[in-house]
Motif scaffolding. Structure first.
Motif, short mmCIF file in Angstrom:
data_model
loop_
_atom_site.label_atom_id
_atom_site.label_comp_id
_atom_site.label_asym_id
_atom_site.label_seq_id
_atom_site.Cartn_x
_atom_site.Cartn_y
_atom_site.Cartn_z
N ARG A 141 -15.83 -36.19 36.68
CA ARG A 141 -16.21 -35.83 35.33
C ARG A 141 -15.40 -36.65 34.33
N GLU A 142 -15.99 -36.90 33.15
CA GLU A 142 -15.30 -37.62 32.09
C GLU A 142 -15.33 -36.81 30.81
N SER A 164 -5.78 -28.29 31.34
CA SER A 164 -6.46 -28.50 32.62
C SER A 164 -5.48 -28.57 33.78
N ARG A 169 -6.74 -32.04 43.13
CA ARG A 169 -7.18 -32.38 41.78
C ARG A 169 -6.45 -33.61 41.32
N PHE A 207 -6.18 -36.17 37.86
CA PHE A 207 -6.50 -36.42 36.46
C PHE A 207 -6.09 -37.84 36.12
N ASP A 222 -11.04 -35.88 37.40
CA ASP A 222 -11.42 -35.84 36.00
C ASP A 222 -10.78 -37.00 35.25
#
Length: 226
Positions: free
Chosen positions: A2-3, A19, A183, A185, A222
């Protein structure tokens, strides 16, 4: 993958902090603990100064680094010093911290740091990456002679790299470790880095090491742009 687009660097920092805190909460809920690996340099400072106030069970969190320069812990270029100054405070002061360079001896011989870290390796659950205008991420530099090893070793862990464009040797997570995180980032700011990221998204190439992370990620990933 996702962006998310943010109008300012401060908006990006705030959104990242929220986040990351949420991702830590999820990992703690599953495992009872979480390992967070962050990047250094000046770019993450605003995020650190927001993340340290997030209502996370920090006593259940171990903070470490994605990569580090081979300098003593009190050196101005130390990423560990940056984390201690800007993240390990307020609520986050109760987190444990695992530096990548523990002392001057490891700075002089970073292979000793790699041996220590890999002997007690704990896979980070949450990883925060940056990206250089040459497409490097962590300390996976396109010109580093150790790049192929960093990209091809299937065992997650740390290694030493010697990028010719950087003044210090580096200790860094390898690609397998970045891909094993639950996750990830990636924070990118500015038009020049946006253009590099768009090229990296076109397909994997060692000329842009970040593209290997983008192409091979299979978990939560992300991108936060500003």
């Amino acid at each position: 993958m996702r962006e998310f687009e943010h109008p300012t660097l401060m908006d990006q920092a705030e959104a990242l902090a929220i986040s990351i805190g949420h991702a830590l909460d999820l990992a703690i809920g599953v495992n009872g603990w979480a390992v967070l690996a962050v990047s250094g340099g000046r770019s993450p400072v605003a995020m650190f100064e927001r993340l340290r106030y997030r209502p996370v069970r920090w006593e259940a969190v171990t903070i470490t680094l994605v990569d580090e320069r081979a300098v003593p812990p009190d050196h101005p270029d130390s990423n560990g010093a940056l984390v201690r100054a800007h993240l390990l405070r307020e609520a986050a002061a109760s987190a444990a911290f695992v530096p990548l360079i523990a002392d001057a001896e490891e700075a002089a011989e970073p292979s000793r740091a790699v041996a220590r870290l890999n002997q007690a390796y704990r896979q980070p659950d949450v990883v925060v990456l940056g990206m250089g205008e040459d497409g490097h991420t962590a300390s996976l530099f396109p010109d580093a002679p150790e790049l192929q090893t960093a990209l091809s070793d299937p065992r997650a862990g740390y290694l030493v790299t010697h990028p010719s464009v950087a003044p210090h040797a580096r200790v860094t997570l390898n690609l397998a470790a970045l891909l094993a995180a639950e996750r990830v980032f990636l924070a990118v700011a500015g038009a020049a880095k946006a253009e590099v990221l768009d090229r990296a998204k076109q397909g994997p190439t060692p000329a842009l090491p970040v593209s290997l992370v983008l192409a091979n990620q299979r978990r939560g990933f992300d991108i936060f742009r500003a």
